[in-house]
Scaffold this motif. Structure first.
Motif, PDB file in Angstrom:
ATOM      1  N   LEU A 166       0.827  -1.208   0.000  1.00  0.00           N
ATOM      2  CA  LEU A 166       0.000   0.000   0.000  1.00  0.00           C
ATOM      3  C   LEU A 166       0.862   1.260   0.000  1.00  0.00           C
ATOM      4  O   LEU A 166       0.484   2.286  -0.566  1.00  0.00           O
ATOM      5  N   GLY A 167       2.018   1.175   0.651  1.00  0.00           N
ATOM      6  CA  GLY A 167       2.914   2.317   0.762  1.00  0.00           C
ATOM      7  C   GLY A 167       3.464   2.801  -0.562  1.00  0.00           C
ATOM      8  O   GLY A 167       4.016   3.901  -0.644  1.00  0.00           O
ATOM      9  N   TRP A 168       3.293   2.002  -1.621  1.00  0.00           N
ATOM     10  CA  TRP A 168       3.738   2.448  -2.933  1.00  0.00           C
ATOM     11  C   TRP A 168       2.919   3.644  -3.426  1.00  0.00           C
ATOM     12  O   TRP A 168       3.347   4.353  -4.335  1.00  0.00           O
ATOM     13  N   PHE A 169       1.770   3.866  -2.833  1.00  0.00           N
ATOM     14  CA  PHE A 169       0.954   5.034  -3.164  1.00  0.00           C
ATOM     15  C   PHE A 169       1.275   6.219  -2.257  1.00  0.00           C
ATOM     16  O   PHE A 169       0.669   7.285  -2.385  1.00  0.00           O
ATOM     17  N   GLY A 170       2.184   6.016  -1.310  1.00  0.00           N
ATOM     18  CA  GLY A 170       2.510   7.088  -0.380  1.00  0.00           C
ATOM     19  C   GLY A 170       2.172   6.704   1.046  1.00  0.00           C
ATOM     20  O   GLY A 170       1.690   5.596   1.319  1.00  0.00           O
ATOM     21  N   ALA A 171       2.401   7.635   1.963  1.00  0.00           N
ATOM     22  CA  ALA A 171       2.204   7.338   3.378  1.00  0.00           C
ATOM     23  C   ALA A 171       0.735   7.376   3.793  1.00  0.00           C
ATOM     24  O   ALA A 171       0.324   6.652   4.704  1.00  0.00           O
ATOM     25  N   TRP A 172      -0.070   8.208   3.122  1.00  0.00           N
ATOM     26  CA  TRP A 172      -1.445   8.399   3.598  1.00  0.00           C
ATOM     27  C   TRP A 172      -2.301   7.132   3.532  1.00  0.00           C
ATOM     28  O   TRP A 172      -3.102   6.891   4.452  1.00  0.00           O
ATOM     29  N   PRO A 173      -2.187   6.257   2.500  1.00  0.00           N
ATOM     30  CA  PRO A 173      -3.009   5.038   2.531  1.00  0.00           C
ATOM     31  C   PRO A 173      -2.656   4.116   3.693  1.00  0.00           C
ATOM     32  O   PRO A 173      -3.535   3.442   4.247  1.00  0.00           O
ATOM     33  N   VAL A 174      -1.378   4.122   4.077  1.00  0.00           N
ATOM     34  CA  VAL A 174      -0.950   3.279   5.196  1.00  0.00           C
ATOM     35  C   VAL A 174      -1.561   3.781   6.503  1.00  0.00           C
ATOM     36  O   VAL A 174      -2.044   2.998   7.331  1.00  0.00           O
ATOM     37  N   VAL A 175      -1.568   5.102   6.683  1.00  0.00           N
ATOM     38  CA  VAL A 175      -2.154   5.683   7.891  1.00  0.00           C
ATOM     39  C   VAL A 175      -3.652   5.402   7.944  1.00  0.00           C
ATOM     40  O   VAL A 175      -4.186   4.973   8.981  1.00  0.00           O
ATOM     41  N   VAL A 176      -4.329   5.640   6.831  1.00  0.00           N
ATOM     42  CA  VAL A 176      -5.774   5.396   6.783  1.00  0.00           C
ATOM     43  C   VAL A 176      -6.072   3.918   7.023  1.00  0.00           C
ATOM     44  O   VAL A 176      -7.006   3.567   7.750  1.00  0.00           O
ATOM     45  N   ALA A 177      -5.259   3.039   6.429  1.00  0.00           N
ATOM     46  CA  ALA A 177      -5.470   1.605   6.602  1.00  0.00           C
ATOM     47  C   ALA A 177      -5.274   1.194   8.059  1.00  0.00           C
ATOM     48  O   ALA A 177      -6.039   0.365   8.591  1.00  0.00           O
ATOM     49  N   GLY A 178      -4.275   1.775   8.729  1.00  0.00           N
ATOM     50  CA  GLY A 178      -4.037   1.441  10.131  1.00  0.00           C
ATOM     51  C   GLY A 178      -5.194   1.830  11.026  1.00  0.00           C
ATOM     52  O   GLY A 178      -5.629   1.048  11.888  1.00  0.00           O
ATOM     53  N   VAL A 179      -5.724   3.028  10.809  1.00  0.00           N
ATOM     54  CA  VAL A 179      -6.867   3.484  11.613  1.00  0.00           C
ATOM     55  C   VAL A 179      -8.105   2.655  11.304  1.00  0.00           C
ATOM     56  O   VAL A 179      -8.838   2.223  12.204  1.00  0.00           O
ATOM     57  N   THR A 180      -8.331   2.418  10.003  1.00  0.00           N
ATOM     58  CA  THR A 180      -9.515   1.663   9.603  1.00  0.00           C
ATOM     59  C   THR A 180      -9.440   0.216  10.078  1.00  0.00           C
ATOM     60  O   THR A 180     -10.465  -0.403  10.388  1.00  0.00           O
ATOM     61  N   LEU A 181      -8.226  -0.334  10.134  1.00  0.00           N
ATOM     62  CA  LEU A 181      -8.063  -1.693  10.646  1.00  0.00           C
ATOM     63  C   LEU A 181      -8.563  -1.783  12.080  1.00  0.00           C
ATOM     64  O   LEU A 181      -9.299  -2.720  12.438  1.00  0.00           O
ATOM     65  N   LEU A 182      -8.185  -0.823  12.903  1.00  0.00           N
ATOM     66  CA  LEU A 182      -8.644  -0.818  14.294  1.00  0.00           C
ATOM     67  C   LEU A 182     -10.158  -0.678  14.372  1.00  0.00           C
ATOM     68  O   LEU A 182     -10.831  -1.376  15.143  1.00  0.00           O
ATOM     69  N   LEU A 183     -10.695   0.234  13.564  1.00  0.00           N
ATOM     70  CA  LEU A 183     -12.141   0.415  13.545  1.00  0.00           C
ATOM     71  C   LEU A 183     -12.844  -0.827  12.996  1.00  0.00           C
ATOM     72  O   LEU A 183     -13.943  -1.182  13.435  1.00  0.00           O
ATOM     73  N   GLY A 184     -12.186  -1.489  12.034  1.00  0.00           N
ATOM     74  CA  GLY A 184     -12.763  -2.699  11.470  1.00  0.00           C
ATOM     75  C   GLY A 184     -12.868  -3.817  12.490  1.00  0.00           C
ATOM     76  O   GLY A 184     -13.875  -4.524  12.553  1.00  0.00           O
ATOM     77  N   VAL A 185     -11.835  -3.988  13.296  1.00  0.00           N
ATOM     78  CA  VAL A 185     -11.879  -5.001  14.348  1.00  0.00           C
ATOM     79  C   VAL A 185     -12.964  -4.657  15.367  1.00  0.00           C
ATOM     80  O   VAL A 185     -13.740  -5.525  15.797  1.00  0.00           O
ATOM     81  N   ALA A 186     -13.023  -3.372  15.735  1.00  0.00           N
ATOM     82  CA  ALA A 186     -14.016  -2.952  16.728  1.00  0.00           C
ATOM     83  C   ALA A 186     -15.439  -3.153  16.225  1.00  0.00           C
ATOM     84  O   ALA A 186     -16.322  -3.622  16.971  1.00  0.00           O
ATOM     85  N   THR A 187     -15.697  -2.813  14.965  1.00  0.00           N
ATOM     86  CA  THR A 187     -17.054  -2.958  14.445  1.00  0.00           C
ATOM     87  C   THR A 187     -17.411  -4.418  14.175  1.00  0.00           C
ATOM     88  O   THR A 187     -18.580  -4.805  14.279  1.00  0.00           O
ATOM     89  N   ALA A 188     -16.431  -5.244  13.827  1.00  0.00           N
ATOM     90  CA  ALA A 188     -16.697  -6.684  13.725  1.00  0.00           C
ATOM     91  C   ALA A 188     -17.098  -7.232  15.080  1.00  0.00           C
ATOM     92  O   ALA A 188     -18.010  -8.073  15.195  1.00  0.00           O
ATOM     93  N   THR A 189     -16.421  -6.745  16.117  1.00  0.00           N
ATOM     94  CA  THR A 189     -16.782  -7.131  17.484  1.00  0.00           C
ATOM     95  C   THR A 189     -18.216  -6.729  17.790  1.00  0.00           C
ATOM     96  O   THR A 189     -18.987  -7.500  18.381  1.00  0.00           O
ATOM     97  N   LEU A 190     -18.599  -5.514  17.382  1.00  0.00           N
ATOM     98  CA  LEU A 190     -19.962  -5.039  17.605  1.00  0.00           C
ATOM     99  C   LEU A 190     -20.976  -5.878  16.837  1.00  0.00           C
ATOM    100  O   LEU A 190     -22.070  -6.171  17.348  1.00  0.00           O
ATOM    101  N   SER A 191     -20.632  -6.287  15.628  1.00  0.00           N
ATOM    102  CA  SER A 191     -21.534  -7.113  14.825  1.00  0.00           C
ATOM    103  C   SER A 191     -21.831  -8.435  15.527  1.00  0.00           C
ATOM    104  O   SER A 191     -22.994  -8.846  15.663  1.00  0.00           O
ATOM    105  N   PHE A 192     -20.785  -9.109  15.991  1.00  0.00           N
ATOM    106  CA  PHE A 192     -20.989 -10.368  16.695  1.00  0.00           C
ATOM    107  C   PHE A 192     -21.705 -10.154  18.032  1.00  0.00           C
ATOM    108  O   PHE A 192     -22.495 -10.998  18.463  1.00  0.00           O
ATOM    109  N   HIS A 193     -21.426  -9.036  18.682  1.00  0.00           N
ATOM    110  CA  HIS A 193     -22.113  -8.716  19.937  1.00  0.00           C
ATOM    111  C   HIS A 193     -23.619  -8.649  19.706  1.00  0.00           C
ATOM    112  O   HIS A 193     -24.405  -9.199  20.501  1.00  0.00           O
TER     113      HIS A 193
END
Length: 484
Positions: free
Chosen positions: A271-298
C-alpha cells in the motif's frame, strides 16, 4: 416467560443493504487483508490461494442457501436454534443454540485479543487494558437501536473495501519482474501439501457471513436474508481472491510465501507504494474494522440470548425490554454477552497468555469451526423440513439440491478444518491439543441436548414452544426509523 411471544424486536428496521453490511463487516475485510492472507501464504506456501478462496467461497455460498431458506421461513432471531428446532426437533434446536452461543462468543471475544494486542503494540500499555476499553465501548454501542449500529458498520465497511481496492491497484500497478501472473488461479497449484491448511484458513476468513439470519425479525424484507448471506459470501470470496492475487503479483507468486513470512507488514508495504497516507488510513480503519466486527458479533449474541430467553429456554429476565413489548436493542442479551466477554478476557489476562497467538487464534478457530458445523446442521434441517415450514412455493434448488450439495461440500471443508486445526493454531506436529476444539463444540451440543431433555420432562410447555416463540407479524407495531 414462556408467553414471551408478546415481546418482539422492532420490526422493519434493517434494510437488505443493512443485512449485507452486518454479515460482511463481521468478516472484517481489512483483518483478512493485513493478517489473514499473509498468514496463509507464509504458513501453507500455497501459491494458488486466489483460486482456493474462489472455491471455498462457492462452497460456503452453496452451504448457506439452505440455512437462509430456513431462516426466512422460521423468522427466528436465534437462527440456528430456530432452524434446527423446526427442522430436526426441539432437542436439536437447543443443542444448536448452545453451540451458536459458544461459537459467536468465541469469535467476538477473540477480537478483543487482536484489538488489545494491536493497540498495545502501537500505543504501549497492557493489551488487556485496551481490550477492556474496547469492551466497554461495545457494551455502550450494543445498547443502541440497530439502525445506529448499522450506520457505523457501513462507514467502516465502505472505507475497508476501498482500501482493499487500492491495495489491488498497488499490487497490479507495481507487478514483480515478469508482469502480471495468473499462477494464483492455476488449478495445479492446489495439488500441494499445504492445501488443507489453506482451505481451513479460507473458511475461517468467511465465517460471520451468516449474521443476517439473526436479524430476520427486524428485516424490512425477509427474502433479503438469502441475498445478503449468499451474495455476501461470494462477494467477499471474490474480494479476498483479488487481494491474494494482487499480493502474489506484487512480489512474485513463487516468492510471496517467503516475503510474507519475512515481512509481517507486507500488505502495508505494498500500500505504501501510493505514499504514506493510505498506510495511515489503513491502520486506523483496521482498528475500527476489528471494533465494528466485534460489535456485529455482539449484536448477534444479544439476539440469541433474547430469543432463547423469550421462550423460557434461558432465564426469562434476559428477554426484558424497556416498554414490555418492543425491543430496539436486546438489553438482557447485550449485558449477558458483555459479562461473558469481561470474564473471559480477564481470565486470559490473569493466565498471562499471548493475546494474538493464543487468545485470538484459538478462540477464532473455535468459533469458525462451530459455525461451519451449524451450517452443516442447517442444511440437514432444510432437507428434513416439513411442507408447512417450507411454504407453498418452495424451490427445488433451495430446499433440495443446494442443501445436498452443501452437505457434501461442507463435510469436506469441516474435515479439512479439523484435520488441519494444528496449522491454524500453530501447534506442534502430532499434538492432540487441537482436538480440544471439536470436543468443546460437541460438549456444548450435548449439554444443550441434556437441557432440552430436562425441559421435556419438567417444563413440557417450554419444550413444546422451542423454536416457535416468534410473535405474529401484527403483534408489534412497525418501528418508524429504518436503517440504511
Amino acid at each position: 416467560m414462556t408467553a414471551g411471544v408478546q415481546v418482539a424486536l422492532e420490526r422493519r428496521t434493517v434494510t437488505p443493504f443493512g443485512l449485507w453490511v452486518f454479515g460482511s463487516q463481521a468478516s472484517a475485510p481489512l483483518v483478512v487483508l493485513v493478517g489473514g492472507i499473509p498468514a496463509i501464504y507464509s504458513t501453507t506456501g500455497v501459491s494458488a490461494l486466489p483460486l482456493t478462496y474462489v472455491l471455498v467461497a462457492a462452497a460456503v455460498g452453496v452451504l448457506a442457501v439452505g440455512y437462509t431458506a430456513m431462516a426466512r421461513q422460521v423468522g427466528h432471531p436465534a437462527a440456528y436454534y430456530g432452524i434446527l428446532a423446526r427442522g430436526l426437533g426441539p432437542g436439536w434446536g437447543v443443542a444448536g443454540g448452545m453451540v451458536a452461543l459458544v461459537a459467536y462468543n468465541a469469535i467476538q471475544i477473540s477480537l478483543y485479543g487482536l484489538l488489545g494486542a494491536t493497540l498495545a503494540a502501537q500505543a504501549g500499555g497492557a493489551w488487556w487494558v485496551w481490550a477492556g476499553i474496547a469492551l466497554a465501548a461495545v457494551a455502550v454501542f450494543g445498547r443502541w437501536p440497530i439502525h445506529r449500529s448499522t450506520r457505523v458498520l457501513t462507514a467502516v465497511l465502505v472505507v475497508s473495501l476501498l482500501i482493499v481496492a487500492l491495495f489491488v491497484l498497488a499490487g497490479v500497478g507495481h507487478a514483480a519482474a515478469g508482469g502480471l501472473s495468473w499462477e494464483g488461479f492455476d488449478a495445479s497449484g492446489l495439488a500441494v501439501g499445504g492445501i488443507g491448511g489453506a482451505v481451513a484458513f479460507c473458511v475461517a476468513s468467511l465465517m460471520g457471513i451468516d449474521a443476517p439470519g439473526s436479524f430476520v425479525e427486524e428485516a424490512v424484507d425477509r427474502r433479503a436474508v438469502s441475498r445478503a448471506t449468499v451474495v455476501g459470501a461470494l462477494v467477499l470470496g471474490g474480494v479476498y481472491a483479488a487481494a491474494a492475487w494482487a499480493m502474489g503479483v506484487a512480489v512474485g507468486p513463487h516468492t510471496v510465501a517467503d516475503r510474507a513470512a519475512a515481512d509481517a507488514d507486507l500488505p502495508l508495504t505494498i500500500l505504501g507504494w501510493f505514499g504514506a497516507w493510505p498506510v495511515v488510513v489503513a491502520g486506523v480503519t483496521l482498528l475500527l474494522g476489528v471494533a465494528t466486527a466485534t460489535l456485529s458479533f455482539h449484536n448477534v449474541v444479544a439476539r440469541y440470548v433474547f430469543a432463547m430467553a423469550r421462550e423460557g429456554v434461558l432465564p426469562a429476565r434476559l428477554a426484558g425490554t424497556e416498554d414490555g413489548r418492543r425491543v430496539s436493542a436486546p438489553r438482557g442479551g447485550s449485558l449477558t454477552q458483555t459479562g461473558i466477554a469481561a470474564v473471559v478476557v480477564a481470565g486470559f489476562a490473569a493466565a498471562g497468555v499471548d493475546p494474538l497467538t493464543q487468545m485470538f487464534t484459538w478462540l477464532s478457530t473455535l468459533g469458525a469451526m462451530g459455525l461451519l458445523s451449524l451450517l452443516l446442521a442447517a442444511s440437514l434441517a432444510t432437507l428434513t423440513a416439513t411442507r408447512p415450514v417450507r411454504g407453498e412455493r418452495a424451490s427445488v434448488w433451495q430446499w433440495r439440491l443446494a442443501p445436498t450439495l452443501g452437505l457434501i461440500a461442507g463435510t469436506v471443508l469441516l474435515g479439512l478444518m479439523v484435520l488441519n486445526a494444528g496449522s491454524l493454531l500453530g501447534a506442534a506436529p502430532g499434538s492432540l491439543v487441537p482436538l480440544l476444539l471439536p470436543l468443546i463444540i460437541a460438549a456444548a451440543a450435548v449439554l444443550g441436548g441434556l437441557w432440552a431433555e430436562h425441559l421435556r420432562q419438567f417444563r413440557p410447555q417450554v419444550y413444546a414452544g422451542i423454536g416457535r416463540g416468534t410473535p405474529a407479524p401484527n403483534a408489534v407495531p412497525d418501528a418508524i426509523t429504518i436503517s440504511i
